[in-house]
Design a protein around this motif. Structure first.
Motif, mmCIF file in Angstrom:
data_model
loop_
_atom_site.group_PDB
_atom_site.id
_atom_site.type_symbol
_atom_site.label_atom_id
_atom_site.label_comp_id
_atom_site.label_asym_id
_atom_site.label_seq_id
_atom_site.Cartn_x
_atom_site.Cartn_y
_atom_site.Cartn_z
ATOM 1 N N ILE A 1 0.859 -1.187 0.000
ATOM 2 C CA ILE A 1 0.000 0.000 0.000
ATOM 3 C C ILE A 1 0.894 1.236 0.000
ATOM 4 C CG2 ILE A 1 -1.800 1.260 1.247
ATOM 5 C CD1 ILE A 1 -2.684 -1.491 0.166
ATOM 6 N N PHE B 1 0.533 -1.602 -5.127
ATOM 7 C CA PHE B 1 1.531 -2.127 -6.064
ATOM 8 C C PHE B 1 2.054 -3.429 -5.492
ATOM 9 C CE2 PHE B 1 3.676 0.758 -3.178
ATOM 10 C CZ PHE B 1 4.828 0.087 -2.820
ATOM 11 N N GLU C 1 11.806 2.790 3.322
ATOM 12 C CA GLU C 1 10.456 3.070 3.842
ATOM 13 C C GLU C 1 10.152 1.958 4.835
ATOM 14 O OE1 GLU C 1 7.604 3.243 0.629
ATOM 15 O OE2 GLU C 1 8.507 5.012 -0.276
ATOM 16 N N GLU D 1 7.985 -0.249 7.305
ATOM 17 C CA GLU D 1 6.540 -0.531 7.251
ATOM 18 C C GLU D 1 6.164 -1.741 8.109
ATOM 19 O OE1 GLU D 1 4.999 -0.458 3.279
ATOM 20 O OE2 GLU D 1 6.337 1.206 2.718
ATOM 21 N N ASP E 1 10.467 -1.172 2.648
ATOM 22 C CA ASP E 1 10.082 -1.091 1.240
ATOM 23 C C ASP E 1 11.129 -0.239 0.530
ATOM 24 O OD1 ASP E 1 8.911 -0.576 -1.207
ATOM 25 O OD2 ASP E 1 7.299 0.671 -0.385
ATOM 26 N N LYS F 1 10.482 -0.811 -7.364
ATOM 27 C CA LYS F 1 10.028 -1.390 -6.103
ATOM 28 C C LYS F 1 10.307 -2.883 -5.982
ATOM 29 C CE LYS F 1 7.450 1.970 -4.084
ATOM 30 N NZ LYS F 1 7.611 2.370 -2.656
HETATM 31 ZN ZN ZN Z 1 6.119 1.811 0.908
#
Ligand code: ZN
Length: 220
Positions: free
Chosen positions: A21, A43, A69, A71, A100, A121
């Motif tokens: 998300i 994604f 990132e 998470e 991430d 990603k």
């Molecule tokens: Zn992220």
């Protein structure tokens, strides 16, 4: 094949799809200058992008701006489709910590062209992932503190209480589009404070009561 485990129960799961998300914390949306979406931004990362504690993120040569990132990660326990928000948490086997990793320069240029971001990603090593704790050990997934330390300095510190779409809503929404299966993992978005890493950096992502993952960074 990549696996994750819940050490306290000795359960091992083959990782299925990794659904992510984006833009789920207001302050993070602001720091990237994005618009707040009404539906979750979704994604995927391939299971091949997962690395474990103590490994290295390898920045591919296509990028000079690789971001962390931190998470909350959710591990799916069983198959489900069109799951209601009320039932959603019963589909969770456990919680873990993910980073991430994002090639921000690659993502920005793909976004500008209206193209998919998968490369930015989903590259190899783009998903550092901790072991999981069983869902029973987490009283409230919306009351956890996510922290990321870069070379020992705190860069991210945000509560999962600040999510725009909480975990139950995310599961309900995703399961209306994708059948969720045992071993699927959901990354629930990152709080503010994202930033760049370079070769030689050390990242620690910590969620109190859930887990911790430490990885280093190298160039390919
Ligand atoms: Zn992220």
């Amino acid at each position: 094949m990549k696996t994750v485990c819940i050490p306290s129960t000795d359960n091992e799961f083959i990782i299925g799809k990794i659904l992510c998300i984006g833009r789920n914390y207001v302050e993070h949306i602001k720091e990237l200058g994005n618009e707040t979406p009404s539906d979750p931004v979704v994604f995927m990362k391939p299971a091949s992008s997962v690395i474990k504690d103590g490994s290295s993120v390898i920045i591919p040569p296509i990028s000079t701006d690789c971001h962390y990132e931190a998470e909350l990660a959710v591990l799916v326990a069983k198959e489900g489709k069109n799951i209601s928000e009320i039932e959603a948490l019963s589909y969770i086997a456990g919680y873990g910590v993910a980073i991430d990793m994002t090639l921000r320069d690659v993502q920005d240029s793909l976004k500008k062209k209206g193209l998919p971001w998968e490369i930015a990603k989903g590259f190899d090593t783009a998903c550092p992932l901790s072991d999981f704790v069983s869902a029973a050990e987490v009283a409230d997934p919306q009351n956890l503190t996510i922290r990321l330390l870069l070379n020992g300095k705190e860069k991210q510190n945000g509560s999962t209480g600040l999510m725009i779409h909480p975990v139950a809503k995310i599961i309900s929404y995703l399961s209306g589009i994708f059948t969720l299966e045992e071993g699927d993992i959901i990354l629930t978005g990152t709080p503010a404070g994202v930033g760049r890493v370079i070769s030689g950096d050390k990242m620690e992502a910590i969620i109190e009561g859930v887990g911790k993952i430490t990885v280093t960074v190298a160039n390919s």
